[in-house]
Design a protein around this motif. Structure first.
Motif, PDB file in Angstrom:
ATOM      1  N   TRP A  54       0.834  -1.196   0.000  1.00  0.00           N
ATOM      2  CA  TRP A  54       0.000   0.000   0.000  1.00  0.00           C
ATOM      3  C   TRP A  54       0.878   1.258   0.000  1.00  0.00           C
ATOM      4  N   THR A  55       1.853   1.279   0.909  1.00  0.00           N
ATOM      5  CA  THR A  55       2.674   2.479   1.087  1.00  0.00           C
ATOM      6  C   THR A  55       3.487   2.788  -0.163  1.00  0.00           C
ATOM      7  N   SER A  56       4.134   1.772  -0.730  1.00  0.00           N
ATOM      8  CA  SER A  56       4.941   2.002  -1.934  1.00  0.00           C
ATOM      9  C   SER A  56       4.062   2.433  -3.107  1.00  0.00           C
ATOM     10  N   GLY A  57       2.891   1.807  -3.233  1.00  0.00           N
ATOM     11  CA  GLY A  57       1.990   2.172  -4.325  1.00  0.00           C
ATOM     12  C   GLY A  57       1.460   3.576  -4.181  1.00  0.00           C
ATOM     13  N   ASP A  58       1.039   3.957  -2.975  1.00  0.00           N
ATOM     14  CA  ASP A  58       0.509   5.301  -2.752  1.00  0.00           C
ATOM     15  C   ASP A  58       1.598   6.356  -2.903  1.00  0.00           C
ATOM     16  N   THR A  59       2.830   6.008  -2.480  1.00  0.00           N
ATOM     17  CA  THR A  59       3.945   6.952  -2.651  1.00  0.00           C
ATOM     18  C   THR A  59       4.244   7.177  -4.122  1.00  0.00           C
ATOM     19  N   PHE A  60       4.295   6.088  -4.888  1.00  0.00           N
ATOM     20  CA  PHE A  60       4.527   6.202  -6.330  1.00  0.00           C
ATOM     21  C   PHE A  60       3.435   7.036  -6.985  1.00  0.00           C
ATOM     22  N   LYS A  61       2.194   6.758  -6.599  1.00  0.00           N
ATOM     23  CA  LYS A  61       1.069   7.470  -7.189  1.00  0.00           C
ATOM     24  C   LYS A  61       1.131   8.962  -6.879  1.00  0.00           C
ATOM     25  N   THR A  62       1.471   9.312  -5.643  1.00  0.00           N
ATOM     26  CA  THR A  62       1.541  10.716  -5.254  1.00  0.00           C
ATOM     27  C   THR A  62       2.662  11.442  -5.990  1.00  0.00           C
ATOM     28  N   VAL A  63       3.821  10.794  -6.104  1.00  0.00           N
ATOM     29  CA  VAL A  63       4.937  11.386  -6.852  1.00  0.00           C
ATOM     30  C   VAL A  63       4.537  11.582  -8.314  1.00  0.00           C
ATOM     31  N   TYR A  64       3.814  10.615  -8.870  1.00  0.00           N
ATOM     32  CA  TYR A  64       3.341  10.723 -10.254  1.00  0.00           C
ATOM     33  C   TYR A  64       2.411  11.928 -10.397  1.00  0.00           C
ATOM     34  N   PHE A  65       1.515  12.111  -9.427  1.00  0.00           N
ATOM     35  CA  PHE A  65       0.598  13.259  -9.466  1.00  0.00           C
ATOM     36  C   PHE A  65       1.376  14.573  -9.489  1.00  0.00           C
ATOM     37  N   ASN A 123       3.571  15.141 -12.747  1.00  0.00           N
ATOM     38  CA  ASN A 123       2.771  15.363 -13.945  1.00  0.00           C
ATOM     39  C   ASN A 123       1.760  16.492 -13.774  1.00  0.00           C
ATOM     40  N   GLN A 124       1.920  17.245 -12.689  1.00  0.00           N
ATOM     41  CA  GLN A 124       1.085  18.418 -12.430  1.00  0.00           C
ATOM     42  C   GLN A 124      -0.402  18.089 -12.538  1.00  0.00           C
ATOM     43  N   ALA A 125      -0.784  16.979 -11.894  1.00  0.00           N
ATOM     44  CA  ALA A 125      -2.198  16.603 -11.839  1.00  0.00           C
ATOM     45  C   ALA A 125      -2.937  17.633 -10.991  1.00  0.00           C
ATOM     46  N   PRO A 126      -4.273  17.708 -11.101  1.00  0.00           N
ATOM     47  CA  PRO A 126      -5.027  18.633 -10.261  1.00  0.00           C
ATOM     48  C   PRO A 126      -4.642  18.509  -8.794  1.00  0.00           C
ATOM     49  N   PHE A 127      -4.615  19.642  -8.087  1.00  0.00           N
ATOM     50  CA  PHE A 127      -4.081  19.664  -6.730  1.00  0.00           C
ATOM     51  C   PHE A 127      -4.815  18.703  -5.805  1.00  0.00           C
ATOM     52  N   GLN A 128      -6.109  18.414  -6.098  1.00  0.00           N
ATOM     53  CA  GLN A 128      -6.845  17.470  -5.254  1.00  0.00           C
ATOM     54  C   GLN A 128      -6.173  16.109  -5.224  1.00  0.00           C
ATOM     55  N   PHE A 129      -5.633  15.685  -6.371  1.00  0.00           N
ATOM     56  CA  PHE A 129      -4.987  14.386  -6.464  1.00  0.00           C
ATOM     57  C   PHE A 129      -3.757  14.336  -5.558  1.00  0.00           C
ATOM     58  N   SER A 130      -2.952  15.389  -5.616  1.00  0.00           N
ATOM     59  CA  SER A 130      -1.713  15.409  -4.824  1.00  0.00           C
ATOM     60  C   SER A 130      -1.998  15.452  -3.328  1.00  0.00           C
ATOM     61  N   ILE A 131      -2.960  16.292  -2.920  1.00  0.00           N
ATOM     62  CA  ILE A 131      -3.280  16.420  -1.496  1.00  0.00           C
ATOM     63  C   ILE A 131      -3.789  15.100  -0.936  1.00  0.00           C
ATOM     64  N   CYS A 132      -4.739  14.472  -1.644  1.00  0.00           N
ATOM     65  CA  CYS A 132      -5.309  13.231  -1.148  1.00  0.00           C
ATOM     66  C   CYS A 132      -4.323  12.069  -1.280  1.00  0.00           C
ATOM     67  N   GLY A 133      -3.411  12.140  -2.258  1.00  0.00           N
ATOM     68  CA  GLY A 133      -2.353  11.140  -2.356  1.00  0.00           C
ATOM     69  C   GLY A 133      -1.454  11.200  -1.133  1.00  0.00           C
ATOM     70  N   LEU A 134      -1.105  12.414  -0.717  1.00  0.00           N
ATOM     71  CA  LEU A 134      -0.296  12.582   0.496  1.00  0.00           C
ATOM     72  C   LEU A 134      -1.039  12.070   1.723  1.00  0.00           C
ATOM     73  N   LEU A 135      -2.352  12.302   1.760  1.00  0.00           N
ATOM     74  CA  LEU A 135      -3.159  11.818   2.876  1.00  0.00           C
ATOM     75  C   LEU A 135      -3.120  10.290   2.945  1.00  0.00           C
ATOM     76  N   GLN A 136      -3.211   9.633   1.782  1.00  0.00           N
ATOM     77  CA  GLN A 136      -3.133   8.176   1.744  1.00  0.00           C
ATOM     78  C   GLN A 136      -1.795   7.677   2.266  1.00  0.00           C
ATOM     79  N   VAL A 137      -0.712   8.362   1.885  1.00  0.00           N
ATOM     80  CA  VAL A 137       0.620   7.963   2.344  1.00  0.00           C
ATOM     81  C   VAL A 137       0.715   8.108   3.860  1.00  0.00           C
ATOM     82  N   PHE A 138       0.178   9.194   4.416  1.00  0.00           N
ATOM     83  CA  PHE A 138       0.214   9.397   5.859  1.00  0.00           C
ATOM     84  C   PHE A 138      -0.567   8.301   6.595  1.00  0.00           C
ATOM     85  N   VAL A 139      -1.720   7.909   6.030  1.00  0.00           N
ATOM     86  CA  VAL A 139      -2.511   6.835   6.641  1.00  0.00           C
ATOM     87  C   VAL A 139      -1.726   5.522   6.611  1.00  0.00           C
TER      88      VAL A 139
END
Length: 271
Positions: A210-221, A224-240
């Motif tokens: 989970w952690t490695s996947g969510d970290t990869f996903k957040t870095v990808y967001f 690639n300058q994805a909408p800020f909602q993606f990055s914020i919630c990606g960071l939240l997933q990593v913290f969880v």
């Protein structure tokens, strides 16, 4: 090799890395469900998988696709949602078939030791999407009922989105709800561990996945300058995920006072 030649040689490498990252984004989220699907088929037991995971991910990814119509983001993220929806529907179909099959097996065993009148009483009632009973919501007996529910939700939210598509506030809120819903998927596990004061039965390998996947996903967001909602919630997933890892460490090396509780299967979440 001069600078121009070096740059020309790096172009194919950059493309391969880009395609690899995009492929990982599209299919990485469904990887944990492949062994889960195979295990359910092999054991014909779906008790270890909560269909509410499917509900959360279906809602999150339907909202994400609707958000795309208001604010076009990276295509791999759109395809990720489509693939995840298909995966969750397949999981629902299998779990429903297995659950109904097990109920029928119980019915047959009861029939061998009871008359038809008793059997009618013991037979589990069939639940339909049209029952509108919250006690049995998302516990229906037919896969088609789940499909009808998903189509109804998609139709209603799609129509509302069509009416408010010109409102930037609505579109941004829709995007936030989409990724925030998915980001909350690990919270029940975190709370359950806290209640039980234990992570017994949890796989450390799964949490690391989970952690490695969510970290990869957040870095990808972010890259690639994805909408800020993606990055914020990606960071939240990593913290969880990190919080769950801390629970694993604390409850393993500093056992808490045993608490009487009923064993629950470990929940499954998307990468």
């Amino acid at each position: 090799m001069d600078a121009g030649g070096l740059e020309w040689a790096l172009v194919p490498v950059q493309r391969v890395v880009s395609w690899g990252a995009a492929g990982a984004m599209v299919f990485g989220g469904v990887v944990p469900y492949i062994p889960q699907y195979r295990d359910i088929r092999r054991t014909q037991n779906a008790e270890g998988f909560s269909t509410y995971v499917c509900l959360v991910l279906l809602v999150a990814n339907i909202l994400r696709i609707l958000f795309w119509f208001g604010r076009r983001f990276e295509s791999p993220l759109l395809w990720q949602s489509i693939i995840m929806i298909i995966t969750m529907l397949l999981m629902l179909k299998l779990c429903t078939e297995v659950r109904v099959s097990n109920e029928l097996n119980i019915k047959r065993r009861s029939f061998a030791a009871a008359d038809s009148k008793d059997e009618e009483i013991k037979a589990p009632p069939k639940r339909s999407y049209l029952d509108f009973d919250l006690n049995y919501f998302w516990h229906w007996s037919k896969f088609t009922d789940y499909v009808q529910c998903v189509l109804t939700f998609t139709g209603v939210t799609g129509y509302i989105t069509y009416l408010w598509l010109d409102s930037s506030l609505f579109v941004e809120t829709l995007g936030f709800l989409a990724v925030f819903t998915e980001a909350m998927l690990g919270i029940p596990q975190l709370y359950r561990n806290y209640q039980n004061r234990s992570t017994e039965g949890m796989s450390i390998k799964m949490v690391l996945m989970w952690t490695s996947g969510d970290t990869f996903k957040t870095v990808y967001f972010i890259l690639n300058q994805a909408p800020f909602q993606f990055s914020i919630c990606g960071l939240l997933q990593v913290f969880v995920d990190i919080a769950i890892l801390l629970q694993v460490y604390l409850y393993s090396y500093y056992p808490q006072k045993p608490v009487s509780h009923t064993a629950h299967p470990v929940s499954t979440k998307a990468l």
